[in-house]
Design an enzyme around this catalytic site. Structure first.
Site, PDB file in Angstrom:
ATOM      1  N   ILE A  16       9.402 -33.212  34.750  1.00  0.00           N
ATOM      2  CA  ILE A  16      10.774 -33.587  34.926  1.00  0.00           C
ATOM      3  C   ILE A  16      10.658 -35.189  34.968  1.00  0.00           C
ATOM      4  O   ILE A  16      11.464 -35.906  34.278  1.00  0.00           O
ATOM      5  CB  ILE A  16      11.576 -33.127  36.168  1.00  0.00           C
ATOM      6  CG1 ILE A  16      11.864 -31.560  36.169  1.00  0.00           C
ATOM      7  CG2 ILE A  16      12.601 -33.662  36.503  1.00  0.00           C
ATOM      8  CD1 ILE A  16      12.446 -31.032  34.760  1.00  0.00           C
ATOM      9  N   SER A  49       3.557 -20.551  33.649  1.00  0.00           N
ATOM     10  CA  SER A  49       3.266 -19.630  32.429  1.00  0.00           C
ATOM     11  C   SER A  49       3.327 -20.438  31.369  1.00  0.00           C
ATOM     12  O   SER A  49       2.897 -19.693  30.145  1.00  0.00           O
ATOM     13  CB  SER A  49       4.118 -18.572  32.428  1.00  0.00           C
ATOM     14  OG  SER A  49       4.692 -17.967  33.643  1.00  0.00           O
ATOM     15  N   HIS A  53      11.081 -21.073  27.354  1.00  0.00           N
ATOM     16  CA  HIS A  53      12.064 -19.919  27.235  1.00  0.00           C
ATOM     17  C   HIS A  53      13.328 -20.315  26.273  1.00  0.00           C
ATOM     18  O   HIS A  53      13.337 -21.586  26.023  1.00  0.00           O
ATOM     19  CB  HIS A  53      12.435 -19.981  28.548  1.00  0.00           C
ATOM     20  CG  HIS A  53      11.263 -19.608  29.573  1.00  0.00           C
ATOM     21  ND1 HIS A  53      10.840 -18.104  29.718  1.00  0.00           N
ATOM     22  CD2 HIS A  53      11.026 -20.309  30.870  1.00  0.00           C
ATOM     23  CE1 HIS A  53       9.936 -18.471  30.671  1.00  0.00           C
ATOM     24  NE2 HIS A  53      10.052 -19.377  31.374  1.00  0.00           N
ATOM     25  N   SER A 341      11.962 -22.430  38.003  1.00  0.00           N
ATOM     26  CA  SER A 341      11.288 -21.631  37.127  1.00  0.00           C
ATOM     27  C   SER A 341      11.329 -21.763  35.607  1.00  0.00           C
ATOM     28  O   SER A 341      10.685 -21.231  34.700  1.00  0.00           O
ATOM     29  CB  SER A 341      11.806 -20.211  37.415  1.00  0.00           C
ATOM     30  OG  SER A 341      11.783 -19.819  38.707  1.00  0.00           O
ATOM     31  N   CYS A 412     -18.843 -24.460  26.060  1.00  0.00           N
ATOM     32  CA  CYS A 412     -17.565 -23.390  25.765  1.00  0.00           C
ATOM     33  C   CYS A 412     -16.699 -23.684  24.937  1.00  0.00           C
ATOM     34  O   CYS A 412     -16.128 -23.162  24.110  1.00  0.00           O
ATOM     35  CB  CYS A 412     -17.133 -22.806  27.104  1.00  0.00           C
ATOM     36  SG  CYS A 412     -18.612 -22.478  28.311  1.00  0.00           S
TER      37      CYS A 412
HETATM   38  C1  LIG Z   1       4.068 -19.769  38.721  1.00  0.00           C
HETATM   39  C2  LIG Z   1       5.034 -20.605  37.920  1.00  0.00           C
HETATM   40  C3  LIG Z   1       5.419 -20.234  36.467  1.00  0.00           C
HETATM   41  C4  LIG Z   1       6.261 -21.014  35.843  1.00  0.00           C
HETATM   42  N1  LIG Z   1       6.496 -20.753  34.413  1.00  0.00           N
HETATM   43  C5  LIG Z   1       7.416 -21.577  33.627  1.00  0.00           C
HETATM   44  C6  LIG Z   1       7.454 -21.320  32.312  1.00  0.00           C
HETATM   45  O1  LIG Z   1       6.756 -20.432  31.838  1.00  0.00           O
HETATM   46  N2  LIG Z   1       8.351 -22.172  31.812  1.00  0.00           N
HETATM   47  C7  LIG Z   1       8.870 -23.127  32.396  1.00  0.00           C
HETATM   48  O2  LIG Z   1       9.703 -23.937  31.560  1.00  0.00           O
HETATM   49  N3  LIG Z   1       8.805 -23.281  33.576  1.00  0.00           N
HETATM   50  C8  LIG Z   1       8.171 -22.620  34.296  1.00  0.00           C
HETATM   51  N4  LIG Z   1       7.814 -22.793  35.774  1.00  0.00           N
HETATM   52  C9  LIG Z   1       8.728 -23.665  36.344  1.00  0.00           C
HETATM   53  C10 LIG Z   1       8.340 -25.221  36.257  1.00  0.00           C
HETATM   54  O3  LIG Z   1       6.971 -25.347  36.396  1.00  0.00           O
HETATM   55  C11 LIG Z   1       8.813 -26.217  37.008  1.00  0.00           C
HETATM   56  O4  LIG Z   1      10.095 -26.070  36.931  1.00  0.00           O
HETATM   57  C12 LIG Z   1       8.803 -27.610  36.624  1.00  0.00           C
HETATM   58  O5  LIG Z   1       7.368 -27.857  36.414  1.00  0.00           O
HETATM   59  C13 LIG Z   1       9.179 -28.719  37.668  1.00  0.00           C
HETATM   60  O6  LIG Z   1       9.041 -29.911  37.302  1.00  0.00           O
HETATM   61  P1  LIG Z   1       8.969 -30.921  38.407  1.00  0.00           P
HETATM   62  O7  LIG Z   1       8.445 -32.247  37.523  1.00  0.00           O
HETATM   63  O8  LIG Z   1      10.306 -31.169  38.762  1.00  0.00           O
HETATM   64  O9  LIG Z   1       7.983 -30.610  39.704  1.00  0.00           O
HETATM   65  P2  LIG Z   1       6.321 -31.210  39.921  1.00  0.00           P
HETATM   66  O10 LIG Z   1       5.678 -30.840  38.401  1.00  0.00           O
HETATM   67  O11 LIG Z   1       6.000 -30.387  41.025  1.00  0.00           O
HETATM   68  O12 LIG Z   1       6.154 -32.636  39.959  1.00  0.00           O
HETATM   69  C14 LIG Z   1       6.819 -32.926  41.154  1.00  0.00           C
HETATM   70  C15 LIG Z   1       5.755 -34.403  41.588  1.00  0.00           C
HETATM   71  O13 LIG Z   1       6.413 -35.069  42.575  1.00  0.00           O
HETATM   72  C16 LIG Z   1       5.174 -35.545  43.226  1.00  0.00           C
HETATM   73  N5  LIG Z   1       5.602 -35.704  44.463  1.00  0.00           N
HETATM   74  C17 LIG Z   1       6.078 -35.042  45.759  1.00  0.00           C
HETATM   75  N6  LIG Z   1       6.388 -35.646  46.739  1.00  0.00           N
HETATM   76  C18 LIG Z   1       5.965 -37.068  46.699  1.00  0.00           C
HETATM   77  C19 LIG Z   1       6.077 -38.353  47.220  1.00  0.00           C
HETATM   78  N7  LIG Z   1       6.411 -38.215  48.556  1.00  0.00           N
HETATM   79  N8  LIG Z   1       5.631 -39.458  46.870  1.00  0.00           N
HETATM   80  C20 LIG Z   1       5.299 -39.325  45.362  1.00  0.00           C
HETATM   81  N9  LIG Z   1       5.237 -38.173  44.589  1.00  0.00           N
HETATM   82  C21 LIG Z   1       5.529 -37.007  45.144  1.00  0.00           C
HETATM   83  C22 LIG Z   1       4.337 -34.330  43.324  1.00  0.00           C
HETATM   84  O14 LIG Z   1       2.929 -35.037  43.542  1.00  0.00           O
HETATM   85  C23 LIG Z   1       4.496 -33.932  41.766  1.00  0.00           C
HETATM   86  O15 LIG Z   1       3.517 -34.639  40.995  1.00  0.00           O
HETATM   87  C24 LIG Z   1       7.077 -22.121  36.407  1.00  0.00           C
HETATM   88  C25 LIG Z   1       6.825 -22.356  37.532  1.00  0.00           C
HETATM   89  C26 LIG Z   1       5.831 -21.759  38.641  1.00  0.00           C
HETATM   90  C27 LIG Z   1       5.435 -22.122  39.812  1.00  0.00           C
END
Ligand SMILES: Cc1cc2nc3c(=O)[nH]c(=O)nc-3n(C[C@H](O)[C@H](O)[C@H](O)COP(=O)(O)OP(=O)(O)OC[C@H]3O[C@@H](n4cnc5c(N)ncnc54)[C@H](O)[C@@H]3O)c2cc1C
Ligand SMILES: Cc1cc2nc3c(=O)[nH]c(=O)nc-3n(C[C@H](O)[C@H](O)[C@H](O)COP(=O)(O)OP(=O)(O)OC[C@H]3O[C@@H](n4cnc5c(N)ncnc54)[C@H](O)[C@@H]3O)c2cc1C
Lengths: 489, 421
Positions: A16, A49, A53, A341, A412
């Site tokens: 994100i 995963s 989607h 998710s 590998c």
């Molecule tokens: C088991 C599982 C299966 C999934 N399968 C899918 C799928 O197949 N397809 C799909 O589209 N989505 C899937 N998702 C959902 C998707 O992974 C998440 O919605 C998405 O990764 C969220 O992205 P993000 O950038 O918001 O969060 P994150 O990837 O968690 O990034 C947040 C970042 O913020 C940083 N951060 C937190 N606090 C601080 C701080 N205080 N200071 C500095 N940095 C900080 C963290 O270190 C992290 O790097 C799945 C999720 C899970 C767990």
């Protein structure tokens, strides 16, 4: 930090945060991204995963539904732009019990409500024709051709590389400790110093509640829902070509089997609601449950081909749902929370949506000239040339130009020293073993680092110009070797 | 792409590969190429700086590098060609090899080939231990290389999973380096490696050995902080009511070796699911005629001396094959099958009548005393029988049987049965 004044500060370098940075890098704005981890790639964004989607099963008439449904068609071009692999494998959803069969019409209705019209009913015979390993007990299924697979690490890394090329600054191991708003601008305190900005974008995943809390926002909570997986080696040679989905349950999409873009398979995830955000470990019960649940869809799944396991934490927001919010009393703060998710999929749409929020705030978004943008010919990025994907003539040519392509360091996955060196030298480059693994797959194969464990730490030490015992697996205190050098008498 | 033709190519320059080259050269073959991916010949021996090598082959107690050096100088004395930093990445079923080095890609077309790629260690993924994924979990062999070749210790407080030879040798090595070895955890009821390693590495240094225990969880987000150790109950299942936590910063794995047969698979060479190596006939020939296998790629050996033996014979047979004095892999080969009490046996196939001595390498499936080892035909006719005082799965049994009359497509069995008194 060398620049402690920026227009936009993005907290979080997951899918994100990085999609937003990538989108914003097209405009005349200075952008800084910070993350507490030692790399881009995020938390949830690297352990999921890996499916793009269609949104067929999203809760209808929600922000999530609209963003996911519209993001899916963006990926063909986005992945070409970024030169990363993407495959429209399609999914087969399988109903095994009578109750599940009864749900199929409802699933179709919901998909249509979401505006996903290209999914098709499959009689049992057809399901088995498409996927012969599926249990003979199957009653019927659905075919969803636009469900697709991606490498989520590469997606984030590629977006980050272009963003940085366009001038975005990225700081790793930079944890946000507090944010102060003085009525006009924000001062964000991090473990690497203070940053002043006009805008703060909270893309901190599991910690979005904590970050918003710094500014007095306390109307929501985020808790982790753990998902564990097994990785099955490609030598299992399973004839599974589609993503195999179960009928979803109330709390999750259920346990699926999916081919990965690199030829292995994933099975999982579990859905375990926890309270401690640090519980990214796998458990015996969770791992066993995956095998027994997935066997109900595909009885031939065999744990002898499992090469590794991992777990990711979905950021579950309470109250739930996607929230892309601005606040009247804190103009300039944008919160991207509840992206639980489906965030890999929705990320490019979330990014555009976030830009709209900036416009609504009155921030002028002026397109920049002479930067890597979509207007330059595709692809705008060139991925690291992978030795294993070439034919022998191309390989021979490559070694002639760069002899390091003649040194195989991961047997590998057939990764060469040149690829490893490039993964370190790119910007943002790998600073640790996991970073290399995610960029060029060294250590991800069946021997899980047994062979390359000898070579890659040495290359990393050499390229970063640090002693071998300062090499880490994933930053912080994760030193690969913990002992002092031997005393030679 | 460079192209090379030769009489005999050898994939791997460890003890098996070197002995093959010498064996073939001593049969008068001159056009031989050894291909080794590392910077040196010697294979795993280069990192085994402890002694205990060569007791059988040279009647001397040597360190690994000393043992290797003897062979390297024999290779040099015979002017046998070898390529270093060159890794075979493809093997086709016409015996054609593709190898990569910083000098480019080479296609090597030999008339005969010896596979001598050794084995690799099983890693955490294969053991399926749940928990976090911190730094500080590595195989015992990787740790050995860092200590003995690079001069770095993996950590300060060590727990070792698996009491294979490498695990026990590393327990002693780390103890001598000043690390605290908090224990060796072994799922079985016996130490997994050679008795002499158990005595010299574990007993002599009072290192705790947890027999009948396994590791059920790894704790620590960045670096290993502790492991959870659980005893195995009578049904072979971890008894979680008796689990306990032991702190450590390093977990070494010594949980088995896997013959390195990716190339063999590419060429569709038939493999034995039990040994993990190719099915071999009495000439060490694989199901692809003219391709031989020796050393740990064929089956994990316990002693390098036997590896060298197997290598020498495979090399000699390759030379005989080129002279037309050894039959190709037969359609009507007889099978040698591990029966009761036997885990695996090599060779698994016998071609035509076997004049002279036939050598078999076996492993027992359990620890036993006072047993009778039989070699019999499918009509229960016993061809050979021997009394053995003690059999242990980690120790290979070496049997030589004279003049066996082989029926084409027949089945032959090795069994290890009850006590004799
Ligand atoms: C088991 C599982 C299966 C999934 N399968 C899918 C799928 O197949 N397809 C799909 O589209 N989505 C899937 N998702 C959902 C998707 O992974 C998440 O919605 C998405 O990764 C969220 O992205 P993000 O950038 O918001 O969060 P994150 O990837 O968690 O990034 C947040 C970042 O913020 C940083 N951060 C937190 N606090 C601080 C701080 N205080 N200071 C500095 N940095 C900080 C963290 O270190 C992290 O790097 C799945 C999720 C899970 C767990
Ligand atoms: C830690 C340890 C301790 C031991 N201790 C003892 C002991 O005390 N006493 C004793 O008698 N024995 C001991 N052994 C056993 C002995 O070292 C081995 O049995 C012997 O080294 C096996 O020989 P090899 O040639 O089959 O395999 P290796 O020594 O593994 O040699 C294989 C060679 O092939 C090369 N290779 C592999 N694939 C390719 C490819 N595709 N292209 C090119 N080259 C390739 C490798 O780089 C390697 O050099 C020990 C082994 C280990 C691992």
């Amino acid at each position: 930090m060398n620049n402690n004044n920026t227009d936009v500060l993005i907290i979080g370098a997951g899918a994100i945060g990085m999609a937003v940075a990538y989108e914003l890098s097209r405009y005349e704005l200075s952008v800084t991204v910070v993350d507490r981890l030692n790399d881009v790639g995020g938390d949830a964004s690297r352990s999921n995963s890996a499916i793009i989607h269609t949104g067929f099963d999203a809760p209808p008439s929600t922000l999530e539904s609209s963003l996911v449904v519209h993001a899916n068609p963006m990926f063909d071009r986005l992945c070409r732009e970024l030169d990363i692999p993407f495959r429209r494998t399609g999914a087969v959803l399988v109903a095994v019990t009578e109750e599940e069969e009864e749900e199929i019409p409802e699933i179709l209705d919901k998909a249509h409500e979401n505006g996903v019209f290209d999914l098709y009913y499959l009689p049992a015979r057809k399901v088995r024709e498409m996927e012969p390993l599926i249990t003979p007990k199957v009653r019927c299924g659905l075919y969803i051709p636009r469900e697709s697979i991606i490498d989520p690490f590469l997606l984030v890394i590629a977006m980050a590389e272009i963003a940085v090329k366009n001038g975005v600054e990225f700081y790793r191991e930079c944890e946000v400790k507090n944010i102060v708003y003085n009525g006009r601008s924000f001062t964000t305190e991090t473990t690497k110093g203070k940053v002043k900005s006009k805008i703060v974008i909270n893309a901190a995943g599991l910690n979005t509640d904590k970050i918003s809390n710094f500014l007095g926002i306390d109307d929501f909570k985020v808790t982790p829902r753990r998902g564990q997986f097994h990785v099955i080696d490609r030598s299992a040679e399973l004839p599974i070509r589609h993503i195999i989905l179960p009928v979803p349950t109330k709390i999750s999409k259920g346990k699926l089997i999916t081919p990965t873009i690199h030829g292995n398979w994933l099975i999982g995830p579990t859905a375990e609601d926890l309270s401690d955000k640090s519980l990214s470990n796998t458990t015996r019960n969770g791992l066993d449950e995956i095998i027994s649940d997935v066997k109900k869809l595909i009885p031939a799944i065999d744990k002898n081909y499992v090469i590794t396991q991992y777990a990711g934490l979905r950021p579950v927001r309470e109250p739930g749902g996607y929230h892309i919010r601005t606040f009247k009393n804190i103009p300039g703060f944008i919160e991207l929370s509840g992206i639980r998710s489906t965030g890999i999929t929705s990320s490019p749409a979330v990014a555009v949506f976030t830009c709209r929020k900036l416009k609504e705030m009155g921030i002028p978004l002026k397109h920049r000239e002479a930067v890597c943008t979509v207007s330059t010919p595709l692809p705008i990025r060139k991925g690291i040339v992978m030795f294993r994907e070439l034919n022998n003539l191309e390989r021979a040519e490559l070694i002639e130009r760069d002899p390091l392509y003649g040194r195989i360091v991961c047997r590998c996955e057939t990764v060469t020293e040149s690829e490893v060196v490039q993964s370190i030298k790119r910007n943002p480059g790998a600073h640790d073993l996991d970073g290399i693994k995610r960029r060029v797959r060294a250590g991800l194969g069946r021997c899980q680092g047994g062979f390359c464990g000898m070579h890659i730490p040495k290359i990393l030490a050499r390229e970063l110009n640090i002693p071998l015992n300062r090499v880490t697996k994933k930053g912080g205190g994760s030193f690969f070797l913990n002992g002092e050098t031997k005393r030679f008498e | 792409m460079r192209k090379i033709e030769c009489e005999l190519a050898i994939a791997g320059g460890g003890p098996a590969g070197m002995a093959s080259a010498i064996g073939a050269a001593d049969m008068g073959l001159s056009d031989i190429i050894v291909i080794e991916r590392d910077d040196h010949l010697g294979g795993i021996l280069n990192q085994c700086i402890h002694n205990g090598f060569g007791l059988h082959f040279f009647n001397e107690d040597l360190t690994g590098p000393e043992y290797a050096e003897r062979f390297i100088s024999e290779i040099k004395r015979r002017f046998i060609k070898y390529l270093l930093r060159t890794m075979v990445i493809e093997l086709k079923d016409d015996k054609c090899l593709i190898a990569v080095s910083p000098n480019g890609l080479v296609e090597i077309k030999p008339r005969a080939l010896v596979l001598a790629m050794g084995c690799r260690e099983r890693t955490r993924g294969a053991t399926r231990i749940p928990g976090y994924r911190p730094a500080g979990v590595m195989t015992a062999g990787t740790a050995q290389r860092y200590i003995n070749i690079e001069g770095y210790l993996p950590g300060k407080e060590i727990i070792i999973l698996g009491s294979g030879d490498i695990g026990m040798i590393m327990a002693r090595r780390l103890h001598l380096e000043g690390c605290v070895v908090k224990g060796v955890v072994e799922i079985g009821n016996f130490a997994g490696g050679l008795t002499r390693n158990y005595v010299q590495c574990i007993e002599d240094y009072d290192i705790p050995l947890y027999l009948g225990h396994t590791i059920t969880n790894i704790l620590g987000e960045e670096r290993v902080e502790a492991v959870e150790i659980t005893p195995i109950n009578a049904d072979g299942i971890p008894d979680s009511s008796k689990k306990f936590i032991e702190t450590c910063d390093t977990l070494l794995l010594s949980v088995g070796l896997i013959p390195e047969n990716e190339l063999s698979r590419q060429a569709n060479i038939l493999l034995d699911p039990i040994t993990g190596g190719p099915l071999l006939d009495q000439y060490f020939q694989t199901s692809l005629s003219g391709v031989f296998a020796a050393g740990n790629v064929a089956q994990v050996f316990d002693l390098v001396d036997h590896v060298s033996d197997s290598g020498k014979k495979a090399g000699e047979n390759a030379a005989l094959y080129l002279r037309g004095e050894i039959p190709p892999w037969g359609k009507e080969t007889a099978s040698v099958i591990p029966g009761e009490g036997v885990r695996c046996v090599m060779p698994q196939k016998l071609t035509e009548n076997c004049q002279g001595k036939l050598n078999f390498y076996l492993r027992a499936s359990t620890h036993r005393r006072m047993v009778l080892l039989d070699f019999s035909a499918s009509d229960n006719r016993i061809i050979y029988s021997e009394k053995i005082n003690i059999v242990r799965p980690p120790e290979m049994i070496n049997i030589a049987i004279e003049n066996v009359d082989i029926t084409p497509s027949g089945k032959y069995y090795f069994t290890i049965k009850e006590e004799y008194l």
